[in-house]
Scaffold this motif. Structure first.
Motif, short mmCIF file in Angstrom:
data_model
loop_
_atom_site.label_atom_id
_atom_site.label_comp_id
_atom_site.label_asym_id
_atom_site.label_seq_id
_atom_site.Cartn_x
_atom_site.Cartn_y
_atom_site.Cartn_z
N CYS A 222 -59.85 -20.87 -68.60
CA CYS A 222 -60.37 -19.52 -67.63
C CYS A 222 -59.89 -19.95 -65.96
CB CYS A 222 -61.91 -19.05 -67.52
SG CYS A 222 -62.23 -18.47 -69.12
N LEU A 223 -60.17 -21.25 -65.81
CA LEU A 223 -59.72 -21.61 -64.43
C LEU A 223 -58.28 -21.75 -64.37
CD1 LEU A 223 -60.13 -22.96 -61.72
CD2 LEU A 223 -60.02 -25.20 -62.86
N ILE A 224 -57.80 -21.97 -65.39
CA ILE A 224 -56.09 -21.93 -65.38
C ILE A 224 -55.34 -20.72 -65.25
CG2 ILE A 224 -53.99 -22.59 -66.80
CD1 ILE A 224 -55.67 -24.95 -68.00
N VAL A 225 -56.05 -19.81 -65.98
CA VAL A 225 -55.69 -18.43 -66.00
C VAL A 225 -55.74 -17.86 -64.58
CG1 VAL A 225 -56.13 -16.04 -66.95
CG2 VAL A 225 -56.00 -17.93 -68.48
N ASP A 226 -57.08 -18.03 -63.86
CA ASP A 226 -57.25 -17.79 -62.48
C ASP A 226 -56.39 -18.29 -61.67
OD1 ASP A 226 -58.95 -16.26 -60.87
OD2 ASP A 226 -59.49 -18.30 -60.07
N ASN A 227 -56.16 -19.42 -61.75
CA ASN A 227 -55.03 -20.15 -60.91
C ASN A 227 -53.58 -19.64 -61.12
OD1 ASN A 227 -56.94 -21.98 -59.86
ND2 ASN A 227 -56.43 -23.38 -61.24
N MET A 228 -53.20 -19.37 -62.18
CA MET A 228 -51.85 -19.00 -62.29
C MET A 228 -51.67 -17.40 -61.85
SD MET A 228 -50.73 -20.37 -66.07
CE MET A 228 -48.68 -19.97 -65.79
N CYS A 229 -52.55 -16.47 -62.25
CA CYS A 229 -52.43 -15.16 -62.04
C CYS A 229 -52.62 -14.91 -60.43
CB CYS A 229 -53.50 -14.34 -62.95
SG CYS A 229 -53.19 -14.37 -64.37
N LYS A 230 -53.33 -15.70 -59.73
CA LYS A 230 -53.33 -15.45 -58.34
C LYS A 230 -51.89 -15.65 -57.64
CE LYS A 230 -58.17 -17.19 -57.52
NZ LYS A 230 -58.77 -18.41 -57.17
N VAL A 231 -51.08 -16.06 -58.20
CA VAL A 231 -49.66 -16.28 -57.63
C VAL A 231 -48.48 -15.34 -58.28
CG1 VAL A 231 -50.14 -18.35 -56.52
CG2 VAL A 231 -49.28 -18.56 -58.63
N VAL A 232 -49.01 -14.72 -59.14
CA VAL A 232 -48.05 -13.88 -59.75
C VAL A 232 -47.83 -12.63 -58.82
CG1 VAL A 232 -47.90 -11.60 -61.41
CG2 VAL A 232 -48.79 -13.93 -61.92
N GLU A 233 -46.53 -12.45 -58.52
CA GLU A 233 -46.10 -11.55 -57.39
C GLU A 233 -45.59 -10.04 -58.00
OE1 GLU A 233 -43.03 -13.30 -55.17
OE2 GLU A 233 -44.00 -14.78 -54.61
N ASP A 234 -45.06 -10.19 -59.13
CA ASP A 234 -44.67 -8.88 -59.85
C ASP A 234 -45.63 -8.62 -60.88
OD1 ASP A 234 -43.38 -6.74 -61.07
OD2 ASP A 234 -41.62 -7.70 -61.72
N PRO A 235 -46.31 -7.48 -61.07
CA PRO A 235 -47.43 -7.30 -61.68
C PRO A 235 -46.75 -7.07 -63.26
CG PRO A 235 -47.81 -5.78 -59.95
CD PRO A 235 -46.60 -6.38 -59.67
N ALA A 236 -45.66 -6.69 -63.24
CA ALA A 236 -44.81 -6.56 -64.81
C ALA A 236 -44.80 -7.57 -65.55
CB ALA A 236 -43.35 -5.81 -64.28
N ALA A 237 -44.66 -9.10 -64.67
CA ALA A 237 -44.57 -10.16 -65.36
C ALA A 237 -45.89 -10.41 -66.19
CB ALA A 237 -44.55 -11.23 -64.27
N VAL A 238 -46.87 -9.92 -65.81
CA VAL A 238 -48.16 -10.17 -66.74
C VAL A 238 -48.10 -9.17 -68.15
CG1 VAL A 238 -50.76 -10.23 -66.54
CG2 VAL A 238 -49.38 -10.88 -64.69
N LEU A 239 -47.67 -8.20 -67.94
CA LEU A 239 -47.75 -7.33 -69.21
C LEU A 239 -47.48 -7.85 -70.35
CD1 LEU A 239 -46.46 -3.81 -67.59
CD2 LEU A 239 -48.97 -4.53 -67.78
N PRO A 240 -46.34 -8.48 -70.67
CA PRO A 240 -46.07 -9.09 -72.13
C PRO A 240 -47.02 -9.92 -72.56
CG PRO A 240 -44.18 -9.17 -70.60
CD PRO A 240 -45.21 -8.76 -69.67
N ILE A 241 -47.90 -10.61 -71.73
CA ILE A 241 -48.95 -11.60 -72.26
C ILE A 241 -50.26 -11.00 -72.45
CG2 ILE A 241 -47.44 -13.55 -71.77
CD1 ILE A 241 -50.57 -13.05 -69.78
N ALA A 265 -65.34 -17.27 -66.25
CA ALA A 265 -64.56 -16.23 -66.94
C ALA A 265 -64.43 -15.02 -66.59
CB ALA A 265 -65.17 -16.31 -68.48
N GLU A 266 -65.49 -14.58 -66.08
CA GLU A 266 -65.46 -13.11 -65.38
C GLU A 266 -64.58 -13.08 -64.40
OE1 GLU A 266 -69.26 -12.72 -64.34
OE2 GLU A 266 -70.14 -11.91 -66.37
N ARG A 267 -64.23 -14.37 -63.46
CA ARG A 267 -63.39 -14.25 -62.38
C ARG A 267 -62.21 -14.38 -62.78
NH1 ARG A 267 -63.83 -19.22 -58.50
NH2 ARG A 267 -62.06 -20.30 -59.42
#
Length: 340
Positions: A222-241, A265-267
């Motif tokens: 969950c920490l890894i997910v949090d760290n990665m998603c914080k620096v996603v610039e284009d929201p569309a990049a997340v949709l496929p996963i 996990a909530e974070r």
């Protein structure tokens, strides 16, 4: 000419499983790659049958099939990778024979080395099937899968993740490796914009970690997910996963007993969902691209079966190039616009 080429390829493909004529037919198919755009639509269209021949009971057919498949990949447009995905998926599936799997993994490895951006674009589809084969009971399949997994993970284009990719590959190989690898991956500091290929490469280890019985492993994922998603610039990049990752993080929130771990996990869930907010994505599919191509051709947009097959192939190239946001004029002329 296209009709004759289509007929020639189909005739050769019909012979490839013959133990006497198969090797020669495969060699002839490989030689047709020298014909360039004239043969490419039909050769790429036959890739599934050729890869399946890698699982033939005759060793000479197996070897010739692999050589031919490699020749097709070496000669094809980088925007043909998406058209090859069904053939690759079949070769990685549970019904495929071990030599078929090995051949497919080797060809995908070659694709990754030759056209990393294109393989990165389809990584969300292929990362999990390849990762699963790194645990295969057949030694030759496992070894080929580890090499392939290493190659496709190098297609993420993310410099922050690169030093940690060996741990992604190790984590996929066994549950015993997962715990230590997740800990190492938690140390990755993401600065560069995280795009879909990087998220896709992480899916196997995150899926395994978030399904683990040990809460600390889930918390770290969950920490890894949090760290990665914080620096996603284009929201569309997340949709496929999202369809695969979001339910796993939600399950972690619901099932973890430790308050601190559940809070993590909530974070992570909140960061994941926020990173996808406002996503605007327009994907062009082959059908839509074909319609536009035929409209542009006007009265010339008709012909025999060979023309239709070629037009559909070009449409698939155009769709992938568009979805990759690759709009270089010279690249389109050379690697997309191959209609006669």
């Amino acid at each position: 000419m296209s009709a004759a080429m289509k007929s020639e390829v189909e005739g050769l493909v019909a012979k490839i499983t013959d133990k006497n004529d198969g090797p020669e037919a495969l060699q002839s198919l490989a030689s047709l790659t020298s014909k360039g755009a004239e043969a490419e639509p039909f050769l790429v269209g036959s890739l599934g049958s050729i890869l399946e021949a890698c699982g033939d009971k005759t060793k000479t057919v197996q070897d010739a099939a692999l050589v031919t498949a490699q020749a097709i990949v070496d000669a094809m447009s980088p925007y043909a990778v998406e058209a090859c995905v069904p053939a690759i998926q079949a070769g990685l599936g549970v019904k495929a024979k071990p030599p078929h799997k090995v051949g497919t993994l080797k060809v995908l490895e070659s694709m990754a080395e030759k056209m990393p951006s294109s393989v990165g674009h389809v990584l969300v589809t292929l990362a999990m099937p390849v990762a699963e084969l790194t645990c295969d009971i057949k030694k030759e399949v496992k070894e080929a899968a580890v090499k392939c997994m290493t190659a496709i993970c190098n297609c993420t284009g993310n410099k922050d993740l690169e030093p940690f990719l060996p741990f992604v590959v190790k984590a996929a190989q066994s549950i015993d490796q997962t715990h230590a690898c997740v800990e190492r991956l938690a140390g990755c500091i993401f600065v560069q914009n995280v795009e879909t290929p990087a998220l896709a490469a992480m899916l196997p280890v995150l899926s395994r970690g978030l399904n683990d019985k040990v809460e600390e492993v889930k918390r770290t994922c969950c920490l890894i997910v949090d760290n990665m998603c914080k620096v996603v610039e284009d929201p569309a990049a997340v949709l496929p996963i999202m369809p695969r990752l979001e339910p796993l993080v939600k399950a972690a929130v619901e099932k973890m007993a430790n308050p601190e771990a559940r809070g993590m996990a909530e974070r992570a869930l909140k960061t994941l969902q926020k990173s996808a907010e406002g996503a605007e994505t327009k994907e062009v599919d082959q059908t839509e691209a074909l319609k536009l191509i035929k409209e542009a051709l006007g009265d010339k947009a008709s012909g025999d079966d060979a023309f239709e097959a070629t037009a559909k192939y070009v449409a698939s190239l155009a769709a992938m190039a568009t979805n990759m946001r690759s709009f270089d004029t010279d690249a389109w002329k050379e690697k997309v616009g191959i209609l006669p």
